[in-house]
Design a protein around this motif. Structure first.
Motif, PDB file in Angstrom:
ATOM      1  N   UNK A 109       0.832  -1.212   0.000  1.00 22.51           N
ATOM      2  CA  UNK A 109       0.000   0.000   0.000  1.00 22.51           C
ATOM      3  C   UNK A 109       0.863   1.257   0.000  1.00 22.51           C
ATOM      4  N   UNK A 110       0.394   2.272  -0.740  1.00 20.87           N
ATOM      5  CA  UNK A 110       1.111   3.542  -0.813  1.00 20.87           C
ATOM      6  C   UNK A 110       1.183   4.200   0.560  1.00 20.87           C
ATOM      7  N   UNK A 111       0.198   3.959   1.412  1.00 25.54           N
ATOM      8  CA  UNK A 111       0.190   4.529   2.752  1.00 25.54           C
ATOM      9  C   UNK A 111       1.453   4.121   3.522  1.00 25.54           C
ATOM     10  N   UNK A 112       1.933   2.905   3.301  1.00 24.74           N
ATOM     11  CA  UNK A 112       3.152   2.450   3.976  1.00 24.74           C
ATOM     12  C   UNK A 112       4.340   3.294   3.538  1.00 24.74           C
ATOM     13  N   UNK A 113       4.439   3.560   2.236  1.00 23.78           N
ATOM     14  CA  UNK A 113       5.507   4.421   1.729  1.00 23.78           C
ATOM     15  C   UNK A 113       5.402   5.811   2.344  1.00 23.78           C
ATOM     16  N   UNK A 114       4.193   6.375   2.345  1.00 25.48           N
ATOM     17  CA  UNK A 114       3.985   7.724   2.896  1.00 25.48           C
ATOM     18  C   UNK A 114       4.325   7.798   4.380  1.00 25.48           C
ATOM     19  N   UNK A 115       3.963   6.789   5.137  1.00 22.80           N
ATOM     20  CA  UNK A 115       4.254   6.795   6.573  1.00 22.80           C
ATOM     21  C   UNK A 115       5.763   6.793   6.832  1.00 22.80           C
ATOM     22  N   UNK A 116       6.518   6.117   5.992  1.00 18.02           N
ATOM     23  CA  UNK A 116       7.967   6.039   6.166  1.00 18.02           C
ATOM     24  C   UNK A 116       8.727   7.193   5.537  1.00 18.02           C
ATOM     25  N   UNK A 117       8.168   7.812   4.494  1.00 19.76           N
ATOM     26  CA  UNK A 117       8.924   8.800   3.724  1.00 19.76           C
ATOM     27  C   UNK A 117       8.264  10.158   3.587  1.00 19.76           C
ATOM     28  N   UNK A 118       7.020  10.293   3.980  1.00 19.90           N
ATOM     29  CA  UNK A 118       6.308  11.554   3.806  1.00 19.90           C
ATOM     30  C   UNK A 118       5.435  11.504   2.563  1.00 19.90           C
ATOM     31  N   UNK A 119       4.539  12.482   2.437  1.00 19.80           N
ATOM     32  CA  UNK A 119       3.555  12.470   1.345  1.00 19.80           C
ATOM     33  C   UNK A 119       4.144  12.869   0.001  1.00 19.80           C
ATOM     34  N   UNK A 120       3.393  12.545  -1.044  1.00 17.27           N
ATOM     35  CA  UNK A 120       3.772  12.986  -2.381  1.00 17.27           C
ATOM     36  C   UNK A 120       3.425  14.465  -2.518  1.00 17.27           C
ATOM     37  N   UNK A 121       4.006  15.119  -3.522  1.00 13.60           N
ATOM     38  CA  UNK A 121       3.721  16.546  -3.698  1.00 13.60           C
ATOM     39  C   UNK A 121       2.785  16.813  -4.875  1.00 13.60           C
ATOM     40  N   UNK A 122       2.526  15.779  -5.698  1.00 10.59           N
ATOM     41  CA  UNK A 122       1.667  15.965  -6.865  1.00 10.59           C
ATOM     42  C   UNK A 122       1.087  14.605  -7.233  1.00 10.59           C
ATOM     43  N   UNK A 123      -0.109  14.586  -7.816  1.00 14.96           N
ATOM     44  CA  UNK A 123      -0.696  13.328  -8.255  1.00 14.96           C
ATOM     45  C   UNK A 123      -1.578  13.553  -9.466  1.00 14.96           C
ATOM     46  N   UNK A 124      -1.813  12.461 -10.198  1.00 16.15           N
ATOM     47  CA  UNK A 124      -2.681  12.494 -11.380  1.00 16.15           C
ATOM     48  C   UNK A 124      -3.484  11.204 -11.413  1.00 16.15           C
ATOM     49  N   UNK A 125      -4.787  11.322 -11.571  1.00 18.68           N
ATOM     50  CA  UNK A 125      -5.690  10.171 -11.663  1.00 18.68           C
ATOM     51  C   UNK A 125      -5.564   9.536 -13.044  1.00 18.68           C
ATOM     52  N   UNK A 126      -5.561   8.203 -13.104  1.00 21.05           N
ATOM     53  CA  UNK A 126      -5.499   7.463 -14.365  1.00 21.05           C
ATOM     54  C   UNK A 126      -6.882   6.945 -14.745  1.00 21.05           C
ATOM     55  N   UNK A 127      -7.075   6.659 -16.019  1.00 25.24           N
ATOM     56  CA  UNK A 127      -8.373   6.200 -16.521  1.00 25.24           C
ATOM     57  C   UNK A 127      -8.830   4.891 -15.881  1.00 25.24           C
ATOM     58  N   UNK A 128      -7.878   4.030 -15.485  1.00 21.29           N
ATOM     59  CA  UNK A 128      -8.242   2.735 -14.902  1.00 21.29           C
ATOM     60  C   UNK A 128      -8.551   2.822 -13.403  1.00 21.29           C
ATOM     61  N   UNK A 129      -8.562   4.028 -12.842  1.00 18.49           N
ATOM     62  CA  UNK A 129      -8.845   4.208 -11.420  1.00 18.49           C
ATOM     63  C   UNK A 129      -7.601   4.334 -10.568  1.00 18.49           C
ATOM     64  N   UNK A 130      -6.452   4.011 -11.125  1.00 22.99           N
ATOM     65  CA  UNK A 130      -5.184   4.159 -10.422  1.00 22.99           C
ATOM     66  C   UNK A 130      -4.735   5.607 -10.425  1.00 22.99           C
ATOM     67  N   UNK A 131      -3.494   5.833 -10.032  1.00 20.58           N
ATOM     68  CA  UNK A 131      -2.957   7.190 -10.040  1.00 20.58           C
ATOM     69  C   UNK A 131      -1.445   7.174 -10.157  1.00 20.58           C
ATOM     70  N   UNK A 132      -0.909   8.313 -10.525  1.00 22.07           N
ATOM     71  CA  UNK A 132       0.530   8.549 -10.511  1.00 22.07           C
ATOM     72  C   UNK A 132       0.810   9.517  -9.373  1.00 22.07           C
TER      73      UNK A 132
END
Length: 112
Positions: free
Chosen positions: A37-60
Motif C-alpha cells: 500500500x502507498x500509505x506504507x511508503x507515505x508513513x515512512x517517507x512523507x507524502x507525495x507533492x503531486x498526483x494524477x488520476x489514471x483512466x483505470x482508477x489508479x494514479x501517478x
C-alpha cells in the motif's frame, strides 16, 4: 471462441498498459514497496507533492525527498542527495511501479 476473444482483449489491455508505462520518464526502481500500500511508503517517507488520476482508477504520485514535509530532516540536503520518484498505484492504492526521476543518495533511503 469466447475464450479466444477474452484472451485477445486481455493481450490488448496489457500492450496498452506497457506502451503507457514505456512513455513515462525515469528508470525503473527496485523496492520493497512494490506490491504494498502507498500509505506504507507515505508513513515512512512523507507524502507525495503531486498526483494524477489514471483512466483505470489508479494514479501517478510524484514524491521528492526535499518536499517530503514531516520527514525532510531524515534526508541530507544538497546537490546529488535529492531523490525524486514517480510512483504508479492501482485503484486500490497498491504500488505497481516506481520510477526514479532524480537519483540522489536519498533514493537509497526512500526505496529500501
Amino acid at each position: 471462441m469466447r475464450r479466444k476473444k477474452i484472451a485477445l482483449i486481455g493481450t490488448a489491455v496489457l500492450l496498452a498498459a506497457s506502451a503507457l508505462w514505456a512513455t513515462l520518464p525515469g528508470q525503473p526502481a527496485r523496492s520493497s514497496y512494490i506490491g504494498k500500500r502507498f500509505m506504507t511508503f507515505e508513513m515512512n517517507n512523507g507524502p507525495s507533492y503531486k498526483w494524477k488520476k489514471l483512466a483505470d482508477g489508479g494514479s501517478l504520485q510524484w514524491w521528492r525527498s526535499d518536499l517530503a514535509g514531516c520527514c525532510v530532516g531524515r534526508y541530507e540536503s544538497g546537490v546529488g542527495n535529492r531523490c525524486e520518484l514517480l510512483i504508479e498505484l492501482d485503484k486500490n492504492r497498491i504500488i505497481r511501479q516506481i520510477r526514479i526521476l532524480e537519483n540522489g543518495s536519498a533514493c537509497h533511503v526512500a526505496l529500501r
